[in-house]
Design a protein around this motif. Structure first.
Motif, PDB file in Angstrom:
ATOM      1  N   MET A   1       0.838  -1.184   0.000  1.00  0.00           N
ATOM      2  CA  MET A   1       0.000   0.000   0.000  1.00  0.00           C
ATOM      3  C   MET A   1       0.882   1.247   0.000  1.00  0.00           C
ATOM      4  O   MET A   1       1.931   1.270   0.618  1.00  0.00           O
ATOM      5  CB  MET A   1      -0.904   0.011   1.225  1.00  0.00           C
ATOM      6  N   GLY A   2       0.408   2.271  -0.686  1.00  0.00           N
ATOM      7  CA  GLY A   2       1.158   3.514  -0.772  1.00  0.00           C
ATOM      8  C   GLY A   2       1.106   4.306   0.521  1.00  0.00           C
ATOM      9  O   GLY A   2       0.446   3.931   1.490  1.00  0.00           O
ATOM     10  N   LYS A   3       1.792   5.411   0.504  1.00  0.00           N
ATOM     11  CA  LYS A   3       1.829   6.296   1.668  1.00  0.00           C
ATOM     12  C   LYS A   3       0.644   7.259   1.626  1.00  0.00           C
ATOM     13  O   LYS A   3       0.146   7.603   0.561  1.00  0.00           O
ATOM     14  CB  LYS A   3       3.112   7.118   1.650  1.00  0.00           C
ATOM     15  N   HIS A   4       0.257   7.703   2.812  1.00  0.00           N
ATOM     16  CA  HIS A   4      -0.740   8.763   2.962  1.00  0.00           C
ATOM     17  C   HIS A   4      -2.056   8.455   2.244  1.00  0.00           C
ATOM     18  O   HIS A   4      -2.644   9.311   1.615  1.00  0.00           O
ATOM     19  CB  HIS A   4      -0.190  10.107   2.459  1.00  0.00           C
ATOM     20  N   TRP A   5      -2.510   7.241   2.345  1.00  0.00           N
ATOM     21  CA  TRP A   5      -3.821   6.939   1.778  1.00  0.00           C
ATOM     22  C   TRP A   5      -4.794   6.769   2.925  1.00  0.00           C
ATOM     23  O   TRP A   5      -4.419   6.457   4.039  1.00  0.00           O
ATOM     24  CB  TRP A   5      -3.774   5.719   0.860  1.00  0.00           C
ATOM     25  N   ASN A   6      -6.058   7.030   2.645  1.00  0.00           N
ATOM     26  CA  ASN A   6      -7.053   6.875   3.703  1.00  0.00           C
ATOM     27  C   ASN A   6      -8.303   6.237   3.150  1.00  0.00           C
ATOM     28  O   ASN A   6      -8.576   6.311   1.968  1.00  0.00           O
ATOM     29  CB  ASN A   6      -7.350   8.222   4.372  1.00  0.00           C
ATOM     30  N   LYS A   7      -9.028   5.589   4.063  1.00  0.00           N
ATOM     31  CA  LYS A   7     -10.280   4.956   3.655  1.00  0.00           C
ATOM     32  C   LYS A   7     -11.362   5.347   4.636  1.00  0.00           C
ATOM     33  O   LYS A   7     -11.116   5.505   5.829  1.00  0.00           O
ATOM     34  CB  LYS A   7     -10.145   3.443   3.542  1.00  0.00           C
ATOM     35  N   GLY A   8     -12.557   5.509   4.094  1.00  0.00           N
ATOM     36  CA  GLY A   8     -13.709   5.828   4.919  1.00  0.00           C
ATOM     37  C   GLY A   8     -14.169   4.617   5.712  1.00  0.00           C
ATOM     38  O   GLY A   8     -13.641   3.508   5.574  1.00  0.00           O
ATOM     39  N   LYS A   9     -15.183   4.828   6.521  1.00  0.00           N
ATOM     40  CA  LYS A   9     -15.742   3.742   7.326  1.00  0.00           C
ATOM     41  C   LYS A   9     -16.427   2.706   6.442  1.00  0.00           C
ATOM     42  O   LYS A   9     -16.946   3.023   5.378  1.00  0.00           O
ATOM     43  CB  LYS A   9     -16.761   4.304   8.310  1.00  0.00           C
ATOM     44  N   TYR A  10     -16.421   1.498   6.947  1.00  0.00           N
ATOM     45  CA  TYR A  10     -17.168   0.391   6.356  1.00  0.00           C
ATOM     46  C   TYR A  10     -16.712   0.013   4.948  1.00  0.00           C
ATOM     47  O   TYR A  10     -17.500  -0.484   4.150  1.00  0.00           O
ATOM     48  CB  TYR A  10     -18.673   0.689   6.359  1.00  0.00           C
ATOM     49  N   VAL A  11     -15.450   0.232   4.634  1.00  0.00           N
ATOM     50  CA  VAL A  11     -14.894  -0.223   3.363  1.00  0.00           C
ATOM     51  C   VAL A  11     -14.643  -1.726   3.476  1.00  0.00           C
ATOM     52  O   VAL A  11     -14.075  -2.196   4.459  1.00  0.00           O
ATOM     53  CB  VAL A  11     -13.592   0.530   3.026  1.00  0.00           C
ATOM     54  N   THR A  12     -15.085  -2.484   2.468  1.00  0.00           N
ATOM     55  CA  THR A  12     -14.896  -3.930   2.454  1.00  0.00           C
ATOM     56  C   THR A  12     -13.796  -4.267   1.460  1.00  0.00           C
ATOM     57  O   THR A  12     -13.853  -3.858   0.305  1.00  0.00           O
ATOM     58  CB  THR A  12     -16.197  -4.649   2.053  1.00  0.00           C
ATOM     59  N   ILE A  13     -12.820  -5.033   1.928  1.00  0.00           N
ATOM     60  CA  ILE A  13     -11.719  -5.466   1.067  1.00  0.00           C
ATOM     61  C   ILE A  13     -11.609  -6.977   1.168  1.00  0.00           C
ATOM     62  O   ILE A  13     -11.316  -7.517   2.233  1.00  0.00           O
ATOM     63  CB  ILE A  13     -10.391  -4.799   1.469  1.00  0.00           C
ATOM     64  N   GLN A  14     -11.855  -7.659   0.044  1.00  0.00           N
ATOM     65  CA  GLN A  14     -11.644  -9.098  -0.032  1.00  0.00           C
ATOM     66  C   GLN A  14     -10.286  -9.336  -0.675  1.00  0.00           C
ATOM     67  O   GLN A  14      -9.884  -8.602  -1.572  1.00  0.00           O
ATOM     68  CB  GLN A  14     -12.721  -9.751  -0.895  1.00  0.00           C
ATOM     69  N   ASN A  15      -9.592 -10.338  -0.240  1.00  0.00           N
ATOM     70  CA  ASN A  15      -8.310 -10.720  -0.828  1.00  0.00           C
ATOM     71  C   ASN A  15      -7.358  -9.523  -0.960  1.00  0.00           C
ATOM     72  O   ASN A  15      -6.972  -9.140  -2.071  1.00  0.00           O
ATOM     73  CB  ASN A  15      -8.524 -11.406  -2.179  1.00  0.00           C
ATOM     74  N   PRO A  16      -6.972  -8.931   0.160  1.00  0.00           N
ATOM     75  CA  PRO A  16      -6.137  -7.723   0.119  1.00  0.00           C
ATOM     76  C   PRO A  16      -4.801  -7.915  -0.593  1.00  0.00           C
ATOM     77  O   PRO A  16      -4.214  -6.945  -1.065  1.00  0.00           O
ATOM     78  CB  PRO A  16      -5.928  -7.374   1.592  1.00  0.00           C
ATOM     79  N   GLN A  17      -4.337  -9.157  -0.721  1.00  0.00           N
ATOM     80  CA  GLN A  17      -3.084  -9.415  -1.424  1.00  0.00           C
ATOM     81  C   GLN A  17      -3.182  -9.075  -2.914  1.00  0.00           C
ATOM     82  O   GLN A  17      -2.161  -8.969  -3.596  1.00  0.00           O
ATOM     83  CB  GLN A  17      -2.649 -10.876  -1.238  1.00  0.00           C
ATOM     84  N   VAL A  25      -4.079   8.023  -2.062  1.00  0.00           N
ATOM     85  CA  VAL A  25      -5.364   7.495  -2.527  1.00  0.00           C
ATOM     86  C   VAL A  25      -6.385   7.682  -1.412  1.00  0.00           C
ATOM     87  O   VAL A  25      -6.097   7.407  -0.249  1.00  0.00           O
ATOM     88  CB  VAL A  25      -5.238   6.003  -2.907  1.00  0.00           C
ATOM     89  N   SER A  26      -7.583   8.141  -1.760  1.00  0.00           N
ATOM     90  CA  SER A  26      -8.678   8.283  -0.794  1.00  0.00           C
ATOM     91  C   SER A  26      -9.838   7.411  -1.225  1.00  0.00           C
ATOM     92  O   SER A  26     -10.223   7.411  -2.396  1.00  0.00           O
ATOM     93  CB  SER A  26      -9.145   9.741  -0.720  1.00  0.00           C
ATOM     94  N   ILE A  27     -10.407   6.688  -0.266  1.00  0.00           N
ATOM     95  CA  ILE A  27     -11.503   5.769  -0.545  1.00  0.00           C
ATOM     96  C   ILE A  27     -12.691   6.160   0.309  1.00  0.00           C
ATOM     97  O   ILE A  27     -12.604   6.215   1.532  1.00  0.00           O
ATOM     98  CB  ILE A  27     -11.087   4.320  -0.237  1.00  0.00           C
ATOM     99  N   GLY A  28     -13.818   6.416  -0.337  1.00  0.00           N
ATOM    100  CA  GLY A  28     -15.025   6.830   0.368  1.00  0.00           C
ATOM    101  C   GLY A  28     -15.690   5.700   1.139  1.00  0.00           C
ATOM    102  O   GLY A  28     -15.394   4.515   0.951  1.00  0.00           O
ATOM    103  N   LYS A  29     -16.624   6.088   2.002  1.00  0.00           N
ATOM    104  CA  LYS A  29     -17.361   5.129   2.830  1.00  0.00           C
ATOM    105  C   LYS A  29     -18.061   4.074   1.975  1.00  0.00           C
ATOM    106  O   LYS A  29     -18.531   4.356   0.875  1.00  0.00           O
ATOM    107  CB  LYS A  29     -18.406   5.851   3.666  1.00  0.00           C
ATOM    108  N   TYR A  30     -18.134   2.889   2.527  1.00  0.00           N
ATOM    109  CA  TYR A  30     -18.871   1.757   1.956  1.00  0.00           C
ATOM    110  C   TYR A  30     -18.342   1.284   0.607  1.00  0.00           C
ATOM    111  O   TYR A  30     -19.051   0.575  -0.113  1.00  0.00           O
ATOM    112  CB  TYR A  30     -20.369   2.078   1.822  1.00  0.00           C
ATOM    113  N   ALA A  31     -17.123   1.663   0.222  1.00  0.00           N
ATOM    114  CA  ALA A  31     -16.553   1.136  -1.024  1.00  0.00           C
ATOM    115  C   ALA A  31     -16.304  -0.359  -0.854  1.00  0.00           C
ATOM    116  O   ALA A  31     -16.110  -0.856   0.254  1.00  0.00           O
ATOM    117  CB  ALA A  31     -15.269   1.871  -1.369  1.00  0.00           C
ATOM    118  N   TYR A  32     -16.315  -1.076  -1.962  1.00  0.00           N
ATOM    119  CA  TYR A  32     -16.214  -2.526  -1.939  1.00  0.00           C
ATOM    120  C   TYR A  32     -15.203  -2.976  -2.979  1.00  0.00           C
ATOM    121  O   TYR A  32     -15.351  -2.671  -4.163  1.00  0.00           O
ATOM    122  CB  TYR A  32     -17.598  -3.106  -2.235  1.00  0.00           C
ATOM    123  N   PHE A  33     -14.155  -3.686  -2.555  1.00  0.00           N
ATOM    124  CA  PHE A  33     -13.136  -4.214  -3.448  1.00  0.00           C
ATOM    125  C   PHE A  33     -13.231  -5.730  -3.422  1.00  0.00           C
ATOM    126  O   PHE A  33     -13.036  -6.356  -2.383  1.00  0.00           O
ATOM    127  CB  PHE A  33     -11.742  -3.768  -2.992  1.00  0.00           C
TER     128      PHE A  33
END
Length: 172
Positions: A1-17, A25-33
């Motif tokens: 993961m890069g530096k200085h990135w943030n994610k909102g609440k309730y972000v779902t990440i499957q298979n983070p590898q 990078v900024s990720i809004g609430k409830y995003a789904y990967f």
């Protein structure tokens, strides 16, 4: 993961590898990967890459069996969906949920694009740099650089003219 990135609440990440985020990078609430590594016994090796300075809006979703590559400084409004696959439906004797996944290939979104509210980017699509996808557009084909697309299916409605330095109505 890069530096200085943030994610909102309730972000779902499957298979983070399978996820690769660059700096700022900024990720809004409830995003789904949802990179899918296995479905009905078939193994996949997906990779979702998000470029530096990209901002992902609320409730965006990203699904991949092969790959989604997003360039630098891309702006996603809310509820955007990007996928490189779909469910097969060819065998009418089987439920769709029991059929193999199908794909036209990975998705590429180049630098400095803007994807409007509730737009859909489907498999095999390549969106050229500095392009705009209008709200509610369904992109099924490649988008040339410096273009604005709208509709379902999305069609080019404007392109940037480097001679006049203006966005001009697209003439087929």
């Amino acid at each position: 993961m890069g530096k200085h990135w943030n994610k909102g609440k309730y972000v779902t990440i499957q298979n983070p590898q399978c996820l690769f985020f660059r700096d700022n990078v900024s990720i809004g609430k409830y995003a789904y990967f949802m990179p899918c590594c296995k479905f009905l016994g078939t193994e996949y090796h997906p990779k979702i890459t998000i470029g530096e300075g990209t901002w992902i809006g609320i409730r965006n979703s990203f699904a991949a069996i092969y790959g989604i590559t997003i360039g630098r400084n891309v702006l996603f409004a809310g509820y955007v969906h990007v996928t490189d696959h779909s469910h097969g439906y060819e065998d009418v004797t089987k439920p769709i949920s029991k059929q193999p996944l199908i794909s036209k290939g990975p998705v590429v979104i180049e630098d400095n694009c803007w994807l409007g509210f509730n737009s859909e980017i489907l498999s095999g699509v390549h969106i050229g740099r500095n392009s705009v996808v209008a709200a509610h557009a369904v992109v099924t084909k490649d988008v040339p650089p410096y273009s604005i697309v709208a509709g379902n299916p999305a069609k080019i409605v404007k392109q940037y003219n480097f001679e006049t330095h203006e966005w001009e109505k697209y003439k087929k």
